[in-house]
Design a protein around this motif. Structure first.
Motif, PDB file in Angstrom:
ATOM      1  N   ILE A 185       0.835  -1.203   0.000  1.00 42.37           N
ATOM      2  CA  ILE A 185       0.000   0.000   0.000  1.00 42.37           C
ATOM      3  C   ILE A 185       0.870   1.253   0.000  1.00 42.37           C
ATOM      4  CG2 ILE A 185      -1.626   1.338   1.396  1.00 42.37           C
ATOM      5  CD1 ILE A 185      -2.817  -1.358   2.306  1.00 42.37           C
ATOM      6  N   ALA A 186       1.871   1.283   0.887  1.00 45.12           N
ATOM      7  CA  ALA A 186       2.748   2.453   0.972  1.00 45.12           C
ATOM      8  C   ALA A 186       3.477   2.681  -0.350  1.00 45.12           C
ATOM      9  CB  ALA A 186       3.750   2.268   2.108  1.00 45.12           C
ATOM     10  N   LYS A 187       3.969   1.610  -0.956  1.00 49.70           N
ATOM     11  CA  LYS A 187       4.688   1.733  -2.228  1.00 49.70           C
ATOM     12  C   LYS A 187       3.773   2.270  -3.325  1.00 49.70           C
ATOM     13  CE  LYS A 187       5.820  -2.031  -4.332  1.00 49.70           C
ATOM     14  NZ  LYS A 187       6.464  -3.309  -4.716  1.00 49.70           N
ATOM     15  N   ASP A 188       2.524   1.814  -3.361  1.00 54.87           N
ATOM     16  CA  ASP A 188       1.572   2.282  -4.373  1.00 54.87           C
ATOM     17  C   ASP A 188       1.268   3.767  -4.204  1.00 54.87           C
ATOM     18  OD1 ASP A 188       1.517  -0.251  -5.407  1.00 54.87           O
ATOM     19  OD2 ASP A 188      -0.460  -0.778  -4.597  1.00 54.87           O
ATOM     20  N   VAL A 189       1.062   4.211  -2.957  1.00 50.78           N
ATOM     21  CA  VAL A 189       0.761   5.618  -2.713  1.00 50.78           C
ATOM     22  C   VAL A 189       1.950   6.494  -3.100  1.00 50.78           C
ATOM     23  CG1 VAL A 189       0.225   7.341  -0.939  1.00 50.78           C
ATOM     24  CG2 VAL A 189      -0.920   5.116  -0.893  1.00 50.78           C
ATOM     25  N   LEU A 190       3.140   6.080  -2.736  1.00 50.39           N
ATOM     26  CA  LEU A 190       4.330   6.864  -3.056  1.00 50.39           C
ATOM     27  C   LEU A 190       4.572   6.916  -4.561  1.00 50.39           C
ATOM     28  CD1 LEU A 190       6.707   5.542  -0.239  1.00 50.39           C
ATOM     29  CD2 LEU A 190       5.637   7.804  -0.349  1.00 50.39           C
ATOM     30  N   SER A 191       4.407   5.779  -5.235  1.00 53.77           N
ATOM     31  CA  SER A 191       4.648   5.731  -6.679  1.00 53.77           C
ATOM     32  C   SER A 191       3.638   6.553  -7.450  1.00 53.77           C
ATOM     33  CB  SER A 191       4.618   4.272  -7.165  1.00 53.77           C
ATOM     34  OG  SER A 191       5.630   3.508  -6.543  1.00 53.77           O
ATOM     35  N   ALA A 192       2.416   6.648  -6.928  1.00 55.82           N
ATOM     36  CA  ALA A 192       1.383   7.447  -7.588  1.00 55.82           C
ATOM     37  C   ALA A 192       1.637   8.942  -7.446  1.00 55.82           C
ATOM     38  CB  ALA A 192       0.009   7.093  -7.021  1.00 55.82           C
ATOM     39  N   GLY A 193       2.411   9.341  -6.423  1.00 56.53           N
ATOM     40  CA  GLY A 193       2.586  10.764  -6.163  1.00 56.53           C
ATOM     41  C   GLY A 193       3.949  11.315  -6.486  1.00 56.53           C
ATOM     42  N   ALA A 194       4.905  10.461  -6.829  1.00 56.39           N
ATOM     43  CA  ALA A 194       6.266  10.954  -7.073  1.00 56.39           C
ATOM     44  C   ALA A 194       7.037   9.940  -7.896  1.00 56.39           C
ATOM     45  CB  ALA A 194       6.986  11.199  -5.751  1.00 56.39           C
ATOM     46  N   ALA A 195       8.135  10.399  -8.470  1.00 55.40           N
ATOM     47  CA  ALA A 195       9.052   9.493  -9.160  1.00 55.40           C
ATOM     48  C   ALA A 195       9.834   8.717  -8.102  1.00 55.40           C
ATOM     49  CB  ALA A 195       9.999  10.292 -10.058  1.00 55.40           C
ATOM     50  N   THR A 196       9.725   7.406  -8.132  1.00 54.31           N
ATOM     51  CA  THR A 196      10.321   6.590  -7.078  1.00 54.31           C
ATOM     52  C   THR A 196      11.274   5.565  -7.657  1.00 54.31           C
ATOM     53  OG1 THR A 196       8.506   4.980  -7.138  1.00 54.31           O
ATOM     54  CG2 THR A 196       8.292   6.811  -5.588  1.00 54.31           C
ATOM     55  N   LYS A 197      12.324   5.314  -6.904  1.00 56.75           N
ATOM     56  CA  LYS A 197      13.203   4.177  -7.152  1.00 56.75           C
ATOM     57  C   LYS A 197      13.108   3.282  -5.926  1.00 56.75           C
ATOM     58  CE  LYS A 197      17.982   2.762  -8.014  1.00 56.75           C
ATOM     59  NZ  LYS A 197      19.378   3.222  -8.212  1.00 56.75           N
TER      60      LYS A 197
END
Length: 278
Positions: free
Chosen positions: A28-40
């Motif tokens: 869940i945390a990874k999905d929220v972060l990836s939806a809001g920012a460029a993530t590695k």
């Protein structure tokens, strides 16, 4: 106080313990972060790989998904590399040991914490740093001596002599072992900014040191009560030194020691942590 808004570049470091204990919250945390920012996203398997990933973060803002130990590991690594002042950390708490994260103001829910990473503000928090370069994020506690430590302190038996006694006992008929004493008081000298708060002639039950967000720490000592309950002793200062009999201390999620002397210094605003905006 710096605020953060998308788009942003995040280095999401997912602690292996978090992946094993609560994979759903991690997802869940990874999905929220990836939806809001460029993530590695990085999945280190051990502490050494965790350190390598953090060291190679480049311009990305580190986000630790894990428990108190994972956060402390990141802070300690950055401190030892002397990069803590220039790095702003974020955290999504996942796991069972989260008391430090909660005390620092990090939301405990995966969604709320991830949104705070994206939309929160940087806050500068005080730390305790000791003379062995150890870092304490929350309250430092010195508990009573354990039964074995208390007995050794009381009877003055040195470790090598105890080893000899154990060898002798193996060569003679054994007797029932006496029960270990319950945790008991210890004798410590506690100095705050060079002024003695309690000395070796006054047994104490517990000592705590807590940064109070003003560049100083609150030091509380609970003396052993004799008859009427003894009043706690309290002082504030930037430098705290504890010495005396061998003692262990709890620093965040770990127990350290035994040591005979340790000094902690408050580092004002040493940690930049992204927390929900006010």
């Amino acid at each position: 106080m710096a605020t953060f808004a998308t788009p942003d570049q995040l280095l999401v470091i997912i602690d292996p313990v978090a992946r094993r204990t609560d994979g759903e919250s991690v997802r869940i945390a990874k999905d929220v972060l990836s939806a809001g920012a460029a993530t590695k996203v990085c999945l280190p398997e051990d502490a050494a790989e965790f350190a390598r990933v953090l060291a190679r973060r480049g311009s990305r803002r580190p986000v630790v998904i894990g428990d108190d130990r994972a956060l402390l590991r990141a802070v300690a690594l950055l401190h030892r590399q002397r990069e803590l002042a220039e790095c702003v950390l974020s955290m999504v708490p996942v796991g069972s040991a989260l008391s430090v994260a909660q005390a620092l103001g990090v939301p405990l829910g995966a969604v709320a914490a991830a949104r705070a990473v994206l939309d929160g503000a940087e806050r500068r928090l005080d730390l305790l740093v000791d003379d062995s370069d150890g870092v304490v994020l929350g309250t430092l506690r010195i508990p009573p001596l354990s039964g074995q430590d208390g007995q050794r302190d009381a009877d003055g038996i040195r470790p090598w002599l105890r080893t000899c006694q154990s060898l002798v006992r193996t060569l003679v008929p054994s007797r029932p072992a006496p029960a270990l004493a319950a945790p008991g008081p210890t004798r410590l000298r506690v100095e705050v900014d060079g002024v003695t708060l309690v000395d070796l002639d006054q047994p104490v039950e517990a000592v705590s040191v807590t940064p109070d967000a003003s560049g100083t720490a609150v030091v509380r000592v609970r003396p052993v009560s004799v008859g009427a309950e003894a009043s706690p002793l309290e002082a504030r200062g930037r430098t705290v030194t504890v010495s005396g009999a061998d003692f262990r201390y709890r620093a965040d999620a770990a127990v350290a020691g035994p040591v005979r002397r340790r000094t902690w210094v408050v580092r004002e605003g040493a940690l930049g942590l992204v927390l929900p905006g006010r």
